[in-house]
Design a protein around this motif. Structure first.
Motif, PDB file in Angstrom:
ATOM      1  N   UNK A 135     -46.963 -46.805   1.697  1.00  0.00           N
ATOM      2  CA  UNK A 135     -46.662 -47.304   3.033  1.00  0.00           C
ATOM      3  C   UNK A 135     -46.095 -46.209   3.930  1.00  0.00           C
ATOM      4  N   UNK A 136     -45.361 -45.278   3.339  1.00  0.00           N
ATOM      5  CA  UNK A 136     -44.717 -44.231   4.133  1.00  0.00           C
ATOM      6  C   UNK A 136     -45.731 -43.219   4.665  1.00  0.00           C
ATOM      7  N   UNK A 137     -46.912 -43.148   4.040  1.00  0.00           N
ATOM      8  CA  UNK A 137     -47.950 -42.245   4.554  1.00  0.00           C
ATOM      9  C   UNK A 137     -48.303 -42.599   5.993  1.00  0.00           C
ATOM     10  N   UNK A 146     -53.075 -51.612  -0.089  1.00  0.00           N
ATOM     11  CA  UNK A 146     -52.666 -52.319   1.124  1.00  0.00           C
ATOM     12  C   UNK A 146     -51.474 -51.674   1.825  1.00  0.00           C
ATOM     13  N   UNK A 147     -50.781 -50.760   1.136  1.00  0.00           N
ATOM     14  CA  UNK A 147     -49.597 -50.132   1.706  1.00  0.00           C
ATOM     15  C   UNK A 147     -49.798 -49.542   3.094  1.00  0.00           C
ATOM     16  N   UNK A 148     -50.794 -48.667   3.289  1.00  0.00           N
ATOM     17  CA  UNK A 148     -50.998 -48.083   4.620  1.00  0.00           C
ATOM     18  C   UNK A 148     -51.323 -49.123   5.689  1.00  0.00           C
ATOM     19  N   UNK A 149     -52.143 -50.142   5.336  1.00  0.00           N
ATOM     20  CA  UNK A 149     -52.486 -51.182   6.312  1.00  0.00           C
ATOM     21  C   UNK A 149     -51.261 -52.023   6.658  1.00  0.00           C
ATOM     22  N   UNK A 150     -50.495 -52.380   5.651  1.00  0.00           N
ATOM     23  CA  UNK A 150     -49.261 -53.153   5.827  1.00  0.00           C
ATOM     24  C   UNK A 150     -48.273 -52.379   6.701  1.00  0.00           C
ATOM     25  N   UNK A 178     -46.896 -53.291  10.653  1.00  0.00           N
ATOM     26  CA  UNK A 178     -45.473 -53.490  10.971  1.00  0.00           C
ATOM     27  C   UNK A 178     -45.004 -52.477  12.014  1.00  0.00           C
ATOM     28  N   UNK A 179     -45.453 -51.235  11.889  1.00  0.00           N
ATOM     29  CA  UNK A 179     -45.081 -50.209  12.868  1.00  0.00           C
ATOM     30  C   UNK A 179     -45.575 -50.601  14.260  1.00  0.00           C
ATOM     31  N   UNK A 180     -46.786 -51.123  14.302  1.00  0.00           N
ATOM     32  CA  UNK A 180     -47.383 -51.498  15.590  1.00  0.00           C
ATOM     33  C   UNK A 180     -46.630 -52.656  16.237  1.00  0.00           C
ATOM     34  N   UNK A 181     -46.151 -53.593  15.418  1.00  0.00           N
ATOM     35  CA  UNK A 181     -45.542 -54.806  15.955  1.00  0.00           C
ATOM     36  C   UNK A 181     -44.038 -54.678  16.191  1.00  0.00           C
ATOM     37  N   UNK A 182     -43.292 -54.190  15.186  1.00  0.00           N
ATOM     38  CA  UNK A 182     -41.824 -54.230  15.318  1.00  0.00           C
ATOM     39  C   UNK A 182     -41.107 -52.937  14.932  1.00  0.00           C
ATOM     40  N   UNK A 183     -41.820 -51.906  14.503  1.00  0.00           N
ATOM     41  CA  UNK A 183     -41.161 -50.639  14.216  1.00  0.00           C
ATOM     42  C   UNK A 183     -41.080 -50.328  12.734  1.00  0.00           C
ATOM     43  N   UNK A 184     -41.040 -49.024  12.410  1.00  0.00           N
ATOM     44  CA  UNK A 184     -41.137 -48.578  11.011  1.00  0.00           C
ATOM     45  C   UNK A 184     -39.961 -49.021  10.150  1.00  0.00           C
ATOM     46  N   UNK A 185     -38.783 -49.178  10.715  1.00  0.00           N
ATOM     47  CA  UNK A 185     -37.617 -49.538   9.893  1.00  0.00           C
ATOM     48  C   UNK A 185     -37.776 -50.920   9.244  1.00  0.00           C
TER      49      UNK A 185
END
Length: 491
Positions: A35-37, A159-163, A167-174
């Protein structure tokens, strides 16, 4: 209320309930491997990490992988001694705390440290899950069960990168990491319905765990250094020498230990040694495929990022079904034939990738990617079952941790080879290119050199995969608790 609780406990104690909880656990922690990628560029921007510090920023990923690897042997043996359910819960708690610390990270050193803690919990879940899975079912179903667990873990990685991107697009990476906290707490609650069976006669070899952890840490970090291939520094070789010395010291210490972490029956077992040798090579080939496929698409093929990601998904999406297939067919073919079939698929797929040019037809693109992906999945159950067959049931956590760590160490070496040997090859082939000239004088030679480097990487990885057939020819199940027909429970 009591009736509901009784039903939940009954479901959780069933094979279906146990496997569901295990698969959810490895799926949840596997998401954070990849996911961090997706999040890394955004993280660098928010924490004001300049692009020139990309090598340092990569430790957000590398630190996770190293910690993930080192945590496995300690957690595996702790689960054998103190009970797998409780240590699984502890691992999830550590993972949740690490995730929360990542979510509030104010700077670069903080986030790297938090990722290391998070990885210690995430890495601990893998060998425990494997040991719990094989303990919960009869011997004839253990290959399929390990395939199911592997499929859940690989699905998380896919699914990590897509997930993360959503989330980054909608509410931010944190929020990627905040969501880990309730997920982990829910899984801990589900695990609470399972019986924990510590082994009162078993003892933890803390000195052996410390030495093995230090050796893995130093060796994995050394193999991750680009200078291991470029020869521009002696540091990684000194680190490797130190790691080998620690291994030698570990051997001496383990001979005197009452219940050693790396028991003699493991390193004397032909099944365990050959399974680890094959797993190491699979790790090298896997990381080259995971990194080189999207990198080639992004660079010499000049594809946009989303299309490069779709290239990679064709490989990674084939791994979970491959793992399930491997678990099923090994019941009839045996571990040796299933492993060799997987290695052939990996080798053939990668070698065909070695024929890619800047323009590739869809069939030429998809066929090798899916073939290699199925092969990577196919080998997981037979390799895992072979390694665990070398140990009695009270050492399954340890054996599972070591066979998983072998792949991670192979991945570290493969990543170093890709980033260093490939770059050196590229520079040597483009040394005479004139910058600032026409397209034919500048861009065309650079693209041609890039294509050649990627082709070489794929072919070398494919050849190594086929050479791994040699140790695979000696793979067979050993006559220990792994071959017993009844379930062992969760102890």
């Amino acid at each position: 209320m009591n009736a509901v609780r009784s039903r939940v406990v009954a479901w959780g104690s069933s094979q279906t309930g146990i496997l569901t909880i295990i698969c959810l656990g490895v799926f949840s922690t596997a998401l954070d491997q990849t996911v961090v990628n997706t999040a890394l560029p955004t993280v660098m921007l928010e924490l004001k990490i300049p692009l020139t510090d990309l090598d340092s920023a990569s430790w957000i990923i590398t630190g996770y992988l190293v910690s993930y690897t080192v945590a496995m042997p300690l957690a595996g043996r702790l689960s054998d001694v103190h009970g797998r359910v409780r240590i699984f819960q502890l691992a999830l708690l550590v993972f949740a705390i690490g995730s929360a610390l990542v979510a509030v990270a104010p700077n670069f050193p903080w986030i790297v440290s938090a990722r290391v803690l998070q990885a210690a919990g995430g890495g601990a879940t893998v060998p425990i899950a494997m040991a719990m899975a094989v303990a919960a079912v009869p011997a004839r179903h253990r290959g399929v069960t390990l395939g199911l667990v592997a499929a859940a873990a690989e699905a998380g990685s896919v699914l990590g990168p897509l997930y993360g991107g959503a989330i980054i697009e909608w509410i931010g990476w944190r929020w990627i990491f905040w969501f880990d906290v309730p997920q982990s707490l829910l899984l801990m609650a589900l695990l609470a319905v399972l019986p924990n069976r510590p082994n009162r006669e078993a003892k933890m070899d803390y000195l052996g765990a410390l030495l093995l952890g230090a050796a893995l840490l130093i060796i994995t970090a050394a193999l991750s250094q680009r200078a291991i291939f470029s020869l521009e520094s002696i540091v990684p070789y000194l680190m490797l020498a130190a790691g080998v010395c620690l291994v030698a010291l570990l051997v001496r210490v383990e001979k005197r230990a009452e219940q050693p972490l790396v028991a003699a029956f493991l390193h004397r077992s032909k099944a365990f040694v050959t399974a680890n040798a094959v797993q190491f090579v699979v790790g090298i080939a896997l990381i080259i495929g995971l990194v080189a496929v999207p990198l080639m698409a992004n660079t010499v093929m000049e594809k946009p990022t989303w299309e490069a990601a779709l290239h990679l998904v064709r490989l990674t999406a084939a791994i979970p079904p491959g793992a399930l297939i491997g678990g099923y067919i090994m019941r009839w073919t045996g571990v040796r034939a299933a492993t060799i079939a997987g290695l052939v698929l990996i080798g053939v797929g990668l070698i065909f990738m070695g024929n890619w040019e800047t323009e590739v037809q869809q069939f030429e693109l998809t066929g090798p990617l899916v073939t290699a992906g199925l092969g990577f999945g196919l080998v997981i159950p037979p390799i895992s079952v072979t390694a665990l067959s070398a140990a009695p049931s009270h050492y399954w956590g340890t054996a599972a941790s070591l066979i998983t760590a072998a792949r991670m160490v192979g991945m570290a070496l493969g990543l170093a080879a890709l980033s260093t040997w490939g770059i050196e090859q590229f520079y040597s082939m483009t040394a005479d290119v004139t910058i600032g000239g026409s397209y034919e004088e500048t861009a065309a030679p650079l693209i041609e050199a890039g294509v050649t480097v990627f082709q070489s990487l794929f072919r070398v990885a494919g050849t190594f995969s086929l050479l791994a057939i040699l140790p695979a020819l000696s793979m067979k199940l050993e006559d220990t608790g792994m071959t017993e027909s009844r379930p062992e429970g969760l102890s």
